[in-house]
Design a protein around this motif. Structure first.
Motif, short mmCIF file in Angstrom:
data_model
loop_
_atom_site.label_atom_id
_atom_site.label_comp_id
_atom_site.label_asym_id
_atom_site.label_seq_id
_atom_site.Cartn_x
_atom_site.Cartn_y
_atom_site.Cartn_z
N GLU A 135 0.82 -1.21 0.00
CA GLU A 135 0.00 0.00 0.00
C GLU A 135 0.86 1.26 0.00
OE1 GLU A 135 -3.53 2.08 2.73
OE2 GLU A 135 -2.85 0.01 3.11
N THR A 136 1.99 1.22 0.67
CA THR A 136 2.85 2.40 0.76
C THR A 136 3.39 2.79 -0.61
OG1 THR A 136 3.52 1.83 3.02
CG2 THR A 136 4.94 3.34 1.80
N ALA A 137 3.86 1.81 -1.37
CA ALA A 137 4.40 2.08 -2.70
C ALA A 137 3.32 2.64 -3.62
CB ALA A 137 4.98 0.80 -3.31
N GLY A 138 2.09 2.15 -3.47
CA GLY A 138 0.99 2.65 -4.29
C GLY A 138 0.71 4.11 -4.01
N LYS A 139 0.75 4.51 -2.75
CA LYS A 139 0.51 5.91 -2.40
C LYS A 139 1.64 6.81 -2.91
CE LYS A 139 -2.28 5.04 1.74
NZ LYS A 139 -2.38 5.17 3.23
N GLU A 140 2.85 6.29 -2.92
CA GLU A 140 3.98 7.07 -3.41
C GLU A 140 3.94 7.23 -4.92
OE1 GLU A 140 7.34 4.92 -2.01
OE2 GLU A 140 7.22 5.73 0.04
N ALA A 141 3.35 6.25 -5.62
CA ALA A 141 3.32 6.29 -7.08
C ALA A 141 2.32 7.30 -7.62
CB ALA A 141 2.99 4.90 -7.64
N LEU A 142 1.26 7.60 -6.84
CA LEU A 142 0.20 8.48 -7.30
C LEU A 142 0.21 9.77 -6.47
CD1 LEU A 142 -2.65 5.81 -7.52
CD2 LEU A 142 -1.30 6.72 -9.42
N ASP A 143 -0.03 10.90 -7.18
CA ASP A 143 -0.12 12.16 -6.44
C ASP A 143 -1.54 12.37 -5.94
OD1 ASP A 143 -1.69 13.14 -8.52
OD2 ASP A 143 -0.16 14.52 -9.29
N SER A 144 -1.79 13.50 -5.32
CA SER A 144 -3.09 13.75 -4.69
C SER A 144 -4.23 13.85 -5.69
CB SER A 144 -3.02 15.04 -3.86
OG SER A 144 -2.65 16.14 -4.68
#
Length: 311
Positions: A135-144
């Motif tokens: 989940e952490t990598a997914g949040k880092e891959a996408l911006d707000s």
């Protein structure tokens, strides 16, 4: 004789293709093109099967000279761009809107944005929603705003065509604070027939330099043409004035596209070409910069230990 005919045919094909983007070829160029269409281009199209008219390129940057050559012989290569995280292609050139040197327009439903630092951002239904069990990598891959951070640098022109200029993490920052994207310069050097691969160095160094390999087949031909022993290796001739001058032409052509601060000040001819089997290239023929830097660490150190050469 055949070599000279092909060289002339190649130059005509490239000139013809470039002219298509600049108001159209003149009468003399059209006549030369028609002649070589009978002598050379038709045979090349036959070698491709006789009926092929289009191809799609992706996975690595397409040499602009090569793309013009193929269009000049009657075979359109449509370059596209995307990542695994964007379910492959996100942009692609179309026959009716082809711009050589770009990776085309966004596919339907895809939005392309360029961040303030030049990074290419993608949004659309084809973009991942996250990484499995991370989940952490997914949040880092996408911006707000839900845009995918591609890690690539690029720009959009007035018609919306996307041009990729390099990798964000591969930007070289010289000791003087100048940011240099290596990919465009490396690609320009690689257009020279003798060059196999070119890799720029210079991160936190006083100037930009290049590690250059020779294409084995082209080098063998060069040896014969220039009266050098057929058994000579790139190491044997690394300081040969004629060979160095020829590679310097490739470097000069690349330097002509950038400012003096970004220009390549020195280069070294390496003893062998990079290969997948040797571990220097990925399966998609991208240079493994960390591997090359490790294997040629002494060479890089020697570049910066000797007096700077201004080109």
């Amino acid at each position: 004789g055949k070599g000279r005919i092909f060289d002339a045919a190649e130059a005509t094909a490239v000139a013809y293709s470039r002219a298509l983007d600049q108001g159209g070829p003149g009468l003399a160029l059209r006549l030369r093109h028609a002649l070589f269409n009978r002598l050379v281009y038709g045979k090349l199209r036959s070698a491709l099967g006789g009926n092929i008219t289009h191809g799609i390129s992706g996975g690595a940057p397409l040499n602009v000279h090569l793309c013009h050559f193929f269009r000049g012989i009657g075979f359109l290569i449509l370059e596209g761009y995307g990542l695994t995280e964007s379910t492959a292609a996100a942009t692609v050139n179309r026959p009716e809107s082809l711009k050589i040197g770009t990776v085309g327009l966004p596919l339907p439903g895809v939005t392309v944005r360029i961040a303030d630092d030049g990074e290419v951002l993608l949004r659309g239904d084809l973009v991942l929603s996250g990484y499995r069990n991370n989940e952490t990598a997914g949040k880092e891959a996408l911006d707000s705003d839900g845009f995918l951070r591609t890690g690539d640098l690029g720009s959009l022109d007035e018609t919306g065509h996307l041009r990729i200029t390099g990798r964000k993490k591969e930007i070289l920052v010289t000791a003087g604070g100048k940011n240099v994207a290596p990919a465009p310069l490396e690609q320009r050097i690689g257009q020279h027939p003798l060059v196999g691969q070119a890799m720029l160095v210079g991160d936190q160094r006083p100037f930009i330099a290049a590690l250059i390999t020779l294409d084995p087949e082209a080098f063998a031909t060069w040896l014969k043409t220039n009266g050098r022993p057929a058994t000579a290796t790139p190491s044997d001739l690394a300081n040969d004035p004629t060979l160095v001058a020829e590679i310097q032409q490739a470097v000069d052509a690349a330097n002509a596209t950038v400012s003096h601060a970004e220009a390549i000040k020195k280069f070294v001819i390496l003893p062998y070409d990079f290969t997948i089997a040797g571990g220097e290239l990925t399966p998609s023929l991208k240079v493994k910069r960390n591997v090359v830097m490790e294997r040629f660490a002494d060479t890089v150190e020697a570049i910066y230990a000797t007096p700077r050469v201004t080109t």
